[in-house]
Design a protein around this motif. Structure first.
Motif, mmCIF file in Angstrom:
data_model
loop_
_atom_site.group_PDB
_atom_site.id
_atom_site.type_symbol
_atom_site.label_atom_id
_atom_site.label_comp_id
_atom_site.label_asym_id
_atom_site.label_seq_id
_atom_site.Cartn_x
_atom_site.Cartn_y
_atom_site.Cartn_z
ATOM 1 N N GLU A 7 0.840 -1.201 0.000
ATOM 2 C CA GLU A 7 0.000 0.000 0.000
ATOM 3 C C GLU A 7 0.876 1.253 0.000
ATOM 4 O OE1 GLU A 7 -2.529 3.195 0.871
ATOM 5 O OE2 GLU A 7 -0.912 2.609 2.230
ATOM 6 N N ARG A 8 1.926 1.232 0.824
ATOM 7 C CA ARG A 8 2.780 2.414 0.945
ATOM 8 C C ARG A 8 3.503 2.720 -0.367
ATOM 9 N NH1 ARG A 8 7.691 2.131 4.992
ATOM 10 N NH2 ARG A 8 8.186 0.700 3.324
ATOM 11 N N ASP A 9 4.002 1.665 -1.023
ATOM 12 C CA ASP A 9 4.751 1.861 -2.266
ATOM 13 C C ASP A 9 3.854 2.417 -3.369
ATOM 14 O OD1 ASP A 9 7.500 1.083 -3.586
ATOM 15 O OD2 ASP A 9 5.954 0.509 -5.028
ATOM 16 N N VAL A 10 2.673 1.816 -3.539
ATOM 17 C CA VAL A 10 1.763 2.266 -4.597
ATOM 18 C C VAL A 10 1.293 3.694 -4.312
ATOM 19 C CG1 VAL A 10 -0.482 1.857 -5.677
ATOM 20 C CG2 VAL A 10 1.047 -0.068 -5.210
ATOM 21 N N HIS A 11 1.006 3.962 -3.041
ATOM 22 C CA HIS A 11 0.547 5.290 -2.643
ATOM 23 C C HIS A 11 1.609 6.354 -2.961
ATOM 24 C CE1 HIS A 11 -1.895 8.056 -0.318
ATOM 25 N NE2 HIS A 11 -0.779 8.531 0.191
ATOM 26 N N LEU A 12 2.871 6.030 -2.663
ATOM 27 C CA LEU A 12 3.963 6.985 -2.900
ATOM 28 C C LEU A 12 4.105 7.282 -4.391
ATOM 29 C CD1 LEU A 12 6.460 8.591 -1.918
ATOM 30 C CD2 LEU A 12 7.774 6.500 -2.216
ATOM 31 N N ARG A 13 4.084 6.231 -5.221
ATOM 32 C CA ARG A 13 4.270 6.440 -6.655
ATOM 33 C C ARG A 13 3.111 7.205 -7.277
ATOM 34 N NH1 ARG A 13 8.540 3.162 -8.520
ATOM 35 N NH2 ARG A 13 9.253 1.817 -6.843
ATOM 36 N N ARG A 14 1.891 6.833 -6.905
ATOM 37 C CA ARG A 14 0.741 7.515 -7.492
ATOM 38 C C ARG A 14 0.632 8.949 -6.984
ATOM 39 N NH1 ARG A 14 -3.459 3.689 -9.482
ATOM 40 N NH2 ARG A 14 -4.804 5.474 -9.299
ATOM 41 N N GLY A 15 0.935 9.125 -5.697
ATOM 42 C CA GLY A 15 0.859 10.457 -5.095
ATOM 43 C C GLY A 15 1.848 11.422 -5.737
ATOM 44 N N THR A 16 3.053 10.928 -6.026
ATOM 45 C CA THR A 16 4.075 11.772 -6.631
ATOM 46 C C THR A 16 3.601 12.274 -7.991
ATOM 47 O OG1 THR A 16 5.781 10.501 -5.506
ATOM 48 C CG2 THR A 16 6.486 11.855 -7.363
ATOM 49 N N ALA A 17 3.045 11.360 -8.805
ATOM 50 C CA ALA A 17 2.560 11.755 -10.129
ATOM 51 C C ALA A 17 1.409 12.748 -9.993
ATOM 52 C CB ALA A 17 2.118 10.517 -10.907
ATOM 53 N N ARG A 18 0.510 12.497 -9.039
ATOM 54 C CA ARG A 18 -0.670 13.362 -8.897
ATOM 55 C C ARG A 18 -0.255 14.788 -8.543
ATOM 56 N NH1 ARG A 18 -3.317 10.333 -5.454
ATOM 57 N NH2 ARG A 18 -2.627 11.568 -3.686
ATOM 58 N N ARG A 19 0.744 14.900 -7.659
ATOM 59 C CA ARG A 19 1.152 16.231 -7.224
ATOM 60 C C ARG A 19 1.916 16.998 -8.285
ATOM 61 N NH1 ARG A 19 0.823 17.056 -1.671
ATOM 62 N NH2 ARG A 19 -0.474 15.390 -0.860
ATOM 63 N N LEU A 20 2.539 16.263 -9.214
ATOM 64 C CA LEU A 20 3.311 16.950 -10.260
ATOM 65 C C LEU A 20 2.437 17.303 -11.454
ATOM 66 C CD1 LEU A 20 6.655 14.964 -10.192
ATOM 67 C CD2 LEU A 20 6.245 17.276 -9.380
ATOM 68 N N ARG A 21 1.232 16.719 -11.475
ATOM 69 C CA ARG A 21 0.332 16.950 -12.609
ATOM 70 C C ARG A 21 -0.178 18.395 -12.594
ATOM 71 N NH1 ARG A 21 -3.463 12.165 -12.159
ATOM 72 N NH2 ARG A 21 -1.594 10.913 -12.353
ATOM 73 N N HIS A 22 -0.402 18.944 -13.776
ATOM 74 C CA HIS A 22 -0.959 20.295 -13.923
ATOM 75 C C HIS A 22 -0.176 21.332 -13.121
ATOM 76 C CE1 HIS A 22 -4.062 17.970 -15.691
ATOM 77 N NE2 HIS A 22 -4.526 17.511 -14.554
ATOM 78 N N ALA A 23 1.146 21.253 -13.219
ATOM 79 C CA ALA A 23 1.970 22.225 -12.494
ATOM 80 C C ALA A 23 1.830 23.612 -13.131
ATOM 81 C CB ALA A 23 3.426 21.792 -12.491
ATOM 82 N N GLY A 24 1.423 23.648 -14.376
ATOM 83 C CA GLY A 24 1.264 24.925 -15.058
ATOM 84 C C GLY A 24 0.730 24.713 -16.453
ATOM 85 N N PRO A 25 0.505 25.799 -17.195
ATOM 86 C CA PRO A 25 0.019 25.664 -18.573
ATOM 87 C C PRO A 25 1.098 25.015 -19.429
ATOM 88 C CG PRO A 25 0.574 27.953 -18.086
ATOM 89 C CD PRO A 25 0.720 27.199 -16.801
ATOM 90 N N SER A 26 0.673 24.160 -20.358
ATOM 91 C CA SER A 26 1.665 23.447 -21.145
ATOM 92 C C SER A 26 1.684 23.947 -22.586
ATOM 93 C CB SER A 26 1.365 21.943 -21.134
ATOM 94 O OG SER A 26 0.446 21.610 -22.149
ATOM 95 N N ALA A 27 2.860 23.891 -23.177
ATOM 96 C CA ALA A 27 2.999 24.170 -24.609
ATOM 97 C C ALA A 27 3.311 22.850 -25.280
ATOM 98 C CB ALA A 27 4.120 25.177 -24.852
ATOM 99 N N GLY A 28 2.342 22.294 -25.999
ATOM 100 C CA GLY A 28 2.556 21.015 -26.670
ATOM 101 C C GLY A 28 2.906 19.911 -25.684
ATOM 102 N N GLY A 29 2.265 19.922 -24.506
ATOM 103 C CA GLY A 29 2.485 18.862 -23.532
ATOM 104 C C GLY A 29 3.735 19.045 -22.679
ATOM 105 N N VAL A 30 4.412 20.177 -22.829
ATOM 106 C CA VAL A 30 5.621 20.431 -22.041
ATOM 107 C C VAL A 30 5.382 21.622 -21.109
ATOM 108 C CG1 VAL A 30 8.045 21.115 -22.122
ATOM 109 C CG2 VAL A 30 7.158 19.502 -23.804
ATOM 110 N N VAL A 31 5.634 21.415 -19.829
ATOM 111 C CA VAL A 31 5.523 22.496 -18.849
ATOM 112 C C VAL A 31 6.937 22.892 -18.437
ATOM 113 C CG1 VAL A 31 4.695 23.150 -16.556
ATOM 114 C CG2 VAL A 31 3.321 21.619 -17.992
#
Lengths: 298, 126
Positions: free
Chosen positions: A99-123
């Protein structure tokens, strides 16, 4: 069900051997799915074996204990109670770590998502530390720091972006997530997890090389990005395959060598491990059911 | 959407990211011709102009007149990138173990490895 229930706990050692051998010899595109499948299957077998061991405690339930006193009943005691109790503890630890491992990996991706507006998928993030990260999602994004952009020339930047786009296109985060989860269940699978992490980088390198049409350019981009990262004191190490940093050197060397050939005997080894896991678990389960029936149906 | 259209859309996305990267690494405002030169590819001037307009609409770049009728110069919008960096740092600093599970392009190196890489880079220079 004596040996058959314990052996699956050790099968991952063979997956680890295959992983070590496949890491630099096999084509990443073929090796990653095979290793992930073998790792997940043997991790499930590990959990199933622990469950069977735990279930042998059934005769200690108050109702069952009454059956024990029947005269003339001589059933083998398949598993000592002490072993079954250890299995209870192990299963609890395994589920917690999973549970801890999956939570850490998914949480990291979730927090980095939509960090800002993207140009062609690059932030682009204005940060001196050189970082390039693929953030999975629908659609996925690539996070690049200005530190990384400034460390590279225009062609090298193209190679980095092609590499990160390959991670997203082939959903490499899933392979890494599953291999990480499997290793959290059975620590013998850690070499397999590290090999998968390395091989998805190799896969993305090869795909970037095809995309930009130049293996040496990708090799240069990897080397330059790593040197820039090394020059930055705050940058955290991301060790894999046990040896700190040398993963980068292996990637650069692999790009300078001809593209890897298809897997030869690693596939049969992994398939053999999978079959062995299934046979052993089926046998152990059948033995368990036989004992259970003999106990309950006099 | 036909495959060809999908290909064109993807290509446009790639160009947008390349123009952004070029503006960031230039470190000074660029004219469309400057962007064209920085990308070093056979991009048409009009294509660069179109991409810059799109990025302007998304508020990812800013522009001002270059003076003497030379059109505009463009530079990357600071606030979006600062915000992205703040969010990124917050996510990674909050739990240091997050970095270990990150799929980074390049990891830090030991000194031996850095030497090896410098040698490998030097080897390939013509």
């Amino acid at each position: 069900m004596t040996l058959t229930v314990y052996l699956p706990l050790l099968l991952p050692a063979l997956v680890a051997v295959a992983a070590r051998l496949a890491a630099d010899r096999a084509r990443p595109r073929a090796a990653v799915p095979a290793l992930v499948a073998a790792a997940v299957l043997t991790a499930v077998a590990t959990i199933w074996s622990l469950l069977l061991l735990i279930l042998t405690l059934f005769d200690d339930l108050p109702d069952m204990a009454a059956l024990d006193s029947r005269s003339g009943l001589h059933l083998p005691k398949p598993v000592p109670d002490a072993v079954a109790v250890v299995a209870v503890v192990l299963l609890a630890v395994v589920l917690f770590r999973l549970e801890r491992d999956v939570h850490l990996r998914r949480g990291t991706a979730r927090r980095l998502r939509h960090a800002g507006p993207s140009a062609g998928g690059v932030v682009v993030a204005d940060w001196a530390e050189p970082l390039a990260v693929a953030v999975p999602g629908r659609p996925g994004e690539i996070l690049l720091t200005t530190g990384m952009l400034r460390a590279l020339d225009v062609d090298e930047r193209r190679a980095v972006v092609a590499h990160e786009r390959a991670h997203l296109a082939h959903r490499h985060h899933l392979a890494v997530l599953l291999a990480g989860a499997a290793a959290a269940v059975n620590p013998l699978l850690r070499p397999a997890r590290d090999a998968v992490a390395y091989l998805v980088e190799r896969w993305a390198d090869e795909e970037a090389a095809t995309g930009v049409g130049d293996r040496r350019l990708v090799a240069r981009a990897v080397a330059r990005a790593a040197l820039a990262t090394a020059g930055h004191p705050a940058s955290a190490p991301a060790p894999a395959l046990g040896v700190h940093g040398s993963v980068i050197v292996r990637r650069v060397r692999a790009l300078q060598a001809p593209p890897p050939a298809a897997m030869r005997w690693q596939s049969p080894l992994l398939a053999g491990v999978a079959v062995a896991a299934l046979v052993l678990e089926a046998t152990a389960t059948a033995d368990f059911v036989a004992v259970l029936r003999a106990w309950l149906i006099p | 959407m036909t495959e060809d259209e999908a290909g064109r859309r993807r290509a446009r996305g790639e160009l947008e990211s390349e123009v952004m990267a070029a503006l960031w690494s230039a470190g000074e405002p660029l004219t469309p011709a400057g962007v064209q030169a920085a990308l070093g590819s056979d991009l048409a001037y009009n294509t660069v102009q179109t991409i810059l307009s799109r990025l302007l609409e998304k508020e990812l770049v800013r522009r001002r007149p270059a003076g003497r009728g030379r059109g505009h110069v463009y530079w990357p919008a600071q606030d979006a990138a600062t915000l992205a960096a703040t969010r990124m740092r917050a996510a990674l600093d909050e739990r240091p173990d997050r970095r270990a599970v990150l799929q980074q392009f390049a990891a830090a190196l030991g000194e031996d490895d850095a030497e090896t890489l410098r040698a490998l880079l030097a080897e390939r220079e013509p």
